[in-house]
Motif scaffolding. Structure first.
Motif, PDB file in Angstrom:
ATOM      1  N   VAL A  61      29.530  78.006  19.780  1.00  0.00           N
ATOM      2  CA  VAL A  61      29.502  76.836  19.738  1.00  0.00           C
ATOM      3  C   VAL A  61      29.198  75.907  18.698  1.00  0.00           C
ATOM      4  O   VAL A  61      28.958  74.906  18.456  1.00  0.00           O
ATOM      5  CB  VAL A  61      28.610  76.007  21.123  1.00  0.00           C
ATOM      6  N   VAL A  62      28.992  76.975  17.569  1.00  0.00           N
ATOM      7  CA  VAL A  62      28.338  76.408  16.196  1.00  0.00           C
ATOM      8  C   VAL A  62      29.244  75.716  15.451  1.00  0.00           C
ATOM      9  O   VAL A  62      29.237  74.697  15.089  1.00  0.00           O
ATOM     10  CB  VAL A  62      27.747  77.632  15.219  1.00  0.00           C
ATOM     11  N   GLY A  73      34.267  72.419  10.390  1.00  0.00           N
ATOM     12  CA  GLY A  73      34.218  73.631  11.189  1.00  0.00           C
ATOM     13  C   GLY A  73      35.008  74.653  10.587  1.00  0.00           C
ATOM     14  O   GLY A  73      34.561  76.019  11.086  1.00  0.00           O
ATOM     15  N   SER A  74      35.667  74.633   9.807  1.00  0.00           N
ATOM     16  CA  SER A  74      36.428  75.581   9.034  1.00  0.00           C
ATOM     17  C   SER A  74      35.777  76.264   7.594  1.00  0.00           C
ATOM     18  O   SER A  74      36.208  77.306   7.049  1.00  0.00           O
ATOM     19  CB  SER A  74      38.101  75.300   8.751  1.00  0.00           C
ATOM     20  N   GLN A 138      17.555  84.912  21.886  1.00  0.00           N
ATOM     21  CA  GLN A 138      18.045  84.165  23.100  1.00  0.00           C
ATOM     22  C   GLN A 138      18.680  82.738  22.412  1.00  0.00           C
ATOM     23  O   GLN A 138      19.608  82.251  22.959  1.00  0.00           O
ATOM     24  CB  GLN A 138      16.643  83.591  23.659  1.00  0.00           C
ATOM     25  N   THR A 139      18.339  82.493  20.985  1.00  0.00           N
ATOM     26  CA  THR A 139      19.189  81.318  20.548  1.00  0.00           C
ATOM     27  C   THR A 139      20.471  81.545  20.399  1.00  0.00           C
ATOM     28  O   THR A 139      21.605  80.639  20.344  1.00  0.00           O
ATOM     29  CB  THR A 139      18.317  81.101  19.169  1.00  0.00           C
ATOM     30  N   LEU A 140      20.697  82.856  19.801  1.00  0.00           N
ATOM     31  CA  LEU A 140      22.136  83.214  19.573  1.00  0.00           C
ATOM     32  C   LEU A 140      22.853  83.266  20.728  1.00  0.00           C
ATOM     33  O   LEU A 140      24.086  82.969  20.780  1.00  0.00           O
ATOM     34  CB  LEU A 140      22.298  84.485  18.634  1.00  0.00           C
ATOM     35  N   ASP A 141      22.161  83.770  21.917  1.00  0.00           N
ATOM     36  CA  ASP A 141      22.866  83.809  22.941  1.00  0.00           C
ATOM     37  C   ASP A 141      23.439  82.395  23.533  1.00  0.00           C
ATOM     38  O   ASP A 141      24.377  82.286  23.987  1.00  0.00           O
ATOM     39  CB  ASP A 141      22.186  84.544  24.334  1.00  0.00           C
ATOM     40  N   SER A 142      22.420  81.454  23.312  1.00  0.00           N
ATOM     41  CA  SER A 142      22.729  80.106  23.697  1.00  0.00           C
ATOM     42  C   SER A 142      23.796  79.464  22.795  1.00  0.00           C
ATOM     43  O   SER A 142      24.487  78.596  23.323  1.00  0.00           O
ATOM     44  CB  SER A 142      21.394  79.310  23.670  1.00  0.00           C
ATOM     45  N   LEU A 143      24.031  79.991  21.535  1.00  0.00           N
ATOM     46  CA  LEU A 143      25.158  79.564  20.680  1.00  0.00           C
ATOM     47  C   LEU A 143      26.327  80.286  20.899  1.00  0.00           C
ATOM     48  O   LEU A 143      27.566  80.065  20.367  1.00  0.00           O
ATOM     49  CB  LEU A 143      24.729  79.699  19.278  1.00  0.00           C
ATOM     50  N   ALA A 144      26.254  81.206  21.915  1.00  0.00           N
ATOM     51  CA  ALA A 144      27.712  82.163  22.324  1.00  0.00           C
ATOM     52  C   ALA A 144      27.991  82.856  21.048  1.00  0.00           C
ATOM     53  O   ALA A 144      29.120  83.119  20.905  1.00  0.00           O
ATOM     54  CB  ALA A 144      28.553  81.439  22.569  1.00  0.00           C
ATOM     55  N   CYS A 145      27.002  83.437  20.139  1.00  0.00           N
ATOM     56  CA  CYS A 145      27.335  84.359  19.254  1.00  0.00           C
ATOM     57  C   CYS A 145      26.128  85.497  19.044  1.00  0.00           C
ATOM     58  O   CYS A 145      25.322  85.453  19.658  1.00  0.00           O
ATOM     59  CB  CYS A 145      27.413  83.635  17.860  1.00  0.00           C
ATOM     60  N   SER A 146      26.644  86.523  18.378  1.00  0.00           N
ATOM     61  CA  SER A 146      25.870  87.772  18.414  1.00  0.00           C
ATOM     62  C   SER A 146      25.196  87.917  16.857  1.00  0.00           C
ATOM     63  O   SER A 146      25.743  87.090  15.918  1.00  0.00           O
ATOM     64  CB  SER A 146      26.636  88.980  18.545  1.00  0.00           C
ATOM     65  N   PRO A 147      24.041  88.584  16.769  1.00  0.00           N
ATOM     66  CA  PRO A 147      23.551  88.830  15.420  1.00  0.00           C
ATOM     67  C   PRO A 147      24.495  89.511  14.401  1.00  0.00           C
ATOM     68  O   PRO A 147      24.560  89.053  13.333  1.00  0.00           O
ATOM     69  CB  PRO A 147      22.323  89.768  15.636  1.00  0.00           C
TER      70      PRO A 147
END
Length: 195
Positions: A61-62, A73-74, A138-147
């Motif tokens: 979602v970033v 966003g690009s 947790q924060t990255l999960d909430s942003l729907a992305c991974s480390p």
């Protein structure tokens, strides 16, 4: 021949090898003479590698958040900066009682910290890092992305973006033992003042 910019990592000196990941491939390059940590140098891609930059994953979602705030966003550097800022904000504005108890309950032990750490602080630091890593996850999960996704963006965009470099440095400092000791000492002083 295609080239890419590479940032010299900390602790690497002239003649030492740096592993570079480009797309799904990894190759080693030698750090040139006169290049210090944090400096950028250009290397040629091996002949069998595609000159096009590898496609990056979508950072959940970033991208939408950047666009909602009027950004592009690009623009990968804007996306990376937004992701790093979200992680740092989550750490600074956390509501984890275990982290609060660790910091506020133990900071008095660091009141006299003058640059020399005590061995008994190591388990506290290790627990602090563990709690920070949980917050980051947790924060990255909430942003729907991974480390891994954020790391891919950092590899591509941070060498050329000063703001992202500063955010990465700030994030890394949070997991540095000396920075932890200073933070604990400072927290003790704040609690004493407003106590």
């Amino acid at each position: 021949m295609a080239t890419i910019d590479v940032e010299c990592p900390p602790g690497v000196g002239a003649g030492e090898l740096i592993a570079i990941t480009w797309g799904n491939s990894t190759f080693n390059v030698e750090c040139p003479a006169g290049v210090a940590a944090g400096e950028i140098f250009t290397v040629a891609l091996p002949d069998d590698m595609d000159a096009e930059p590898p496609s990056l994953p979508v950072l959940g979602v970033v991208v939408a958040s950047v666009e909602a705030q009027g950004g592009d966003g690009s623009d990968g550097s804007q996306v990376l900066e937004a992701a790093l800022k979200a992680v740092i904000d989550a750490i600074e504005d956390h509501n984890d009682p275990d982290l609060d108890e660790l910091v506020d309950g133990s900071c008095a032990d660091f009141a006299d910290f003058d640059g020399e750490a005590k061995l008994e602080w190591t388990p506290m630091y290790e627990r602090y890092v563990e709690l920070l890593e949980d917050l980051v996850t947790q924060t990255l999960d909430s942003l729907a992305c991974s480390p891994r996704d954020v790391f891919a963006y950092a590899q591509t965009y941070s060498p050329s973006d000063e703001r992202s470099q500063k955010l990465i440095a700030k994030l890394l400092a949070m997991a540095d033992f000396t920075s932890f000791c200073v933070m604990m000492r400072d927290r003790h002083e704040i609690l004493q003042m407003f106590g």
